[in-house]
Design a protein around this motif. Structure first.
Motif, PDB file in Angstrom:
ATOM      1  N   LEU A 127      69.755  59.389 136.024  1.00 23.11           N
ATOM      2  CA  LEU A 127      68.452  60.151 135.958  1.00 23.11           C
ATOM      3  C   LEU A 127      67.498  58.756 135.897  1.00 23.11           C
ATOM      4  O   LEU A 127      67.676  58.144 134.689  1.00 23.11           O
ATOM      5  N   ASP A 128      66.578  58.583 136.496  1.00 26.97           N
ATOM      6  CA  ASP A 128      65.427  57.554 136.493  1.00 26.97           C
ATOM      7  C   ASP A 128      64.271  58.096 135.622  1.00 26.97           C
ATOM      8  O   ASP A 128      63.523  58.923 136.359  1.00 26.97           O
ATOM      9  N   ILE A 129      64.069  57.969 134.561  1.00 30.17           N
ATOM     10  CA  ILE A 129      62.827  58.577 133.903  1.00 30.17           C
ATOM     11  C   ILE A 129      61.535  57.743 133.951  1.00 30.17           C
ATOM     12  O   ILE A 129      61.461  56.421 133.902  1.00 30.17           O
ATOM     13  N   ALA A 130      60.159  58.338 134.188  1.00 25.57           N
ATOM     14  CA  ALA A 130      59.042  57.518 134.588  1.00 25.57           C
ATOM     15  C   ALA A 130      59.366  56.638 135.680  1.00 25.57           C
ATOM     16  O   ALA A 130      59.043  55.607 135.715  1.00 25.57           O
ATOM     17  N   CYS A 131      59.748  57.261 136.666  1.00 22.36           N
ATOM     18  CA  CYS A 131      60.255  56.446 138.081  1.00 22.36           C
ATOM     19  C   CYS A 131      59.365  56.054 138.769  1.00 22.36           C
ATOM     20  O   CYS A 131      59.544  55.058 139.500  1.00 22.36           O
TER      21      CYS A 131
ATOM     22  N   ARG B  61      62.375  52.152 133.461  1.00 20.03           N
ATOM     23  CA  ARG B  61      61.917  50.637 133.614  1.00 20.03           C
ATOM     24  C   ARG B  61      60.585  50.469 133.623  1.00 20.03           C
ATOM     25  O   ARG B  61      59.938  51.337 134.251  1.00 20.03           O
ATOM     26  N   TYR B  62      59.980  49.694 132.701  1.00 23.21           N
ATOM     27  CA  TYR B  62      58.486  49.354 132.589  1.00 23.21           C
ATOM     28  C   TYR B  62      57.805  50.534 132.222  1.00 23.21           C
ATOM     29  O   TYR B  62      56.872  51.016 132.453  1.00 23.21           O
TER      30      TYR B  62
ATOM     31  N   VAL C  87      67.330  50.945 128.847  1.00 20.18           N
ATOM     32  CA  VAL C  87      65.776  50.872 128.934  1.00 20.18           C
ATOM     33  C   VAL C  87      65.618  49.612 129.215  1.00 20.18           C
ATOM     34  O   VAL C  87      66.137  48.162 128.797  1.00 20.18           O
ATOM     35  N   VAL C  88      64.584  49.248 130.166  1.00 21.61           N
ATOM     36  CA  VAL C  88      63.962  47.962 130.485  1.00 21.61           C
ATOM     37  C   VAL C  88      62.443  48.060 130.494  1.00 21.61           C
ATOM     38  O   VAL C  88      61.972  48.806 131.072  1.00 21.61           O
TER      39      VAL C  88
END
Length: 257
Positions: A49-53, A117-118, A145-146
């Motif tokens: 799952l990629d959050i705030a993709c 990420r970001y 978290v990146v």
């Protein structure tokens, strides 16, 4: 700022930024993706799952390594851009969702890997997002978290600069804050790695949508910081153009079994 008001600010900013954000080359730097692959250990068995993709740059990158990737973002225009990028890359193992990172529309333990990420510098309540990441992660799964991480003594100056460039910015977490949240959530096997993301000032301003007149304030702040680094971004000159570095940390942790 109330959550609903802030979410509207995010949607407003990133509706405008959907295309220029995706086209900034440093957001698709392959060496940075490789760092994320290496630290996460992503493989063909993973459901990610990629959050705030955003426009799906990380989503599509991880789709080349994982079994399936779901990308979720609060901004519909970003999801539409992500679908275009997915089509261009001819990837089929991706699902897209529109939704809020603080209230993910997924069951507990739905994914083997959760990444973002970001994004944390846009969240009013980063700890709540971290909790949601843990909730939807399978036991033994990984959370990554990146984001930009600024030294505590420079964060106020950096936050001021970023809010001028992007009014949806809240605050940049320090590494210590991220580690503290991970510790509170009882995550284990925590690993971190730093990298610098170099950006050209004028290209970054062009891809952003600051309020009228704030672009001049940004140029002044960054120009005056060359050789001083009070902002924590190592402003410097290359062939007469101003560049700066986003000090970025990758944090990976495991949800206990």
């Amino acid at each position: 700022m109330k959550k609903n008001e802030h979410n509207r600010s995010i949607i407003d900013q990133f509706t405008k930024q959907a295309t220029p954000f995706a086209e900034l080359k440093f957001h698709s730097n392959q060496s940075k993706f490789q760092l994320m692959y290496d630290l996460s250990g992503v493989n063909k068995d993973d459901t990610v799952l990629d959050i705030a993709c955003g426009p799906g740059l990380v989503t599509t990158a991880f789709a080349t390594k994982a079994k399936h990737v779901t990308g979720i973002d609060i901004t519909p225009a970003m999801i539409e851009k992500a679908k275009e990028i997915q089509k261009d890359k001819n990837l089929e193992n991706i699902t897209w969702k529109i939704g809020d990172a603080t209230n993910l529309p997924f069951d507990d333990e739905s994914f083997s890997m959760i990444i973002t990420r970001y994004s944390f510098h846009h969240f009013i309540e980063p700890e709540m997002v971290f909790k949601e990441m843990k909730r939807v992660c399978k036991k033994g799964g990984k959370i990554m978290v990146v984001d930009v991480a600024i030294p505590p003594e420079k964060r106020n100056a950096y936050d001021h600069l970023e809010k001028l460039r992007d009014p949806s910015h809240t605050h940049a977490c320090t590494l210590e804050e991220l580690l503290d949240i991970a510790d509170k959530l009882e995550l284990t096997n925590i690993k971190t790695q730093w990298y610098k993301l170099e950006a050209e000032l004028e290209k970054q301003i062009k891809a952003s949508f600051p309020n009228p007149g704030d672009d001049k304030k940004i140029r002044k702040l960054v120009t005056e910081d060359i050789g001083r680094d009070n902002l924590g971004i190592n402003a410097h000159l290359i062939d007469g153009s101003i560049y700066f570095d986003y000090p970025t940390v990758i944090l990976v942790a495991v949800k206990p079994k």
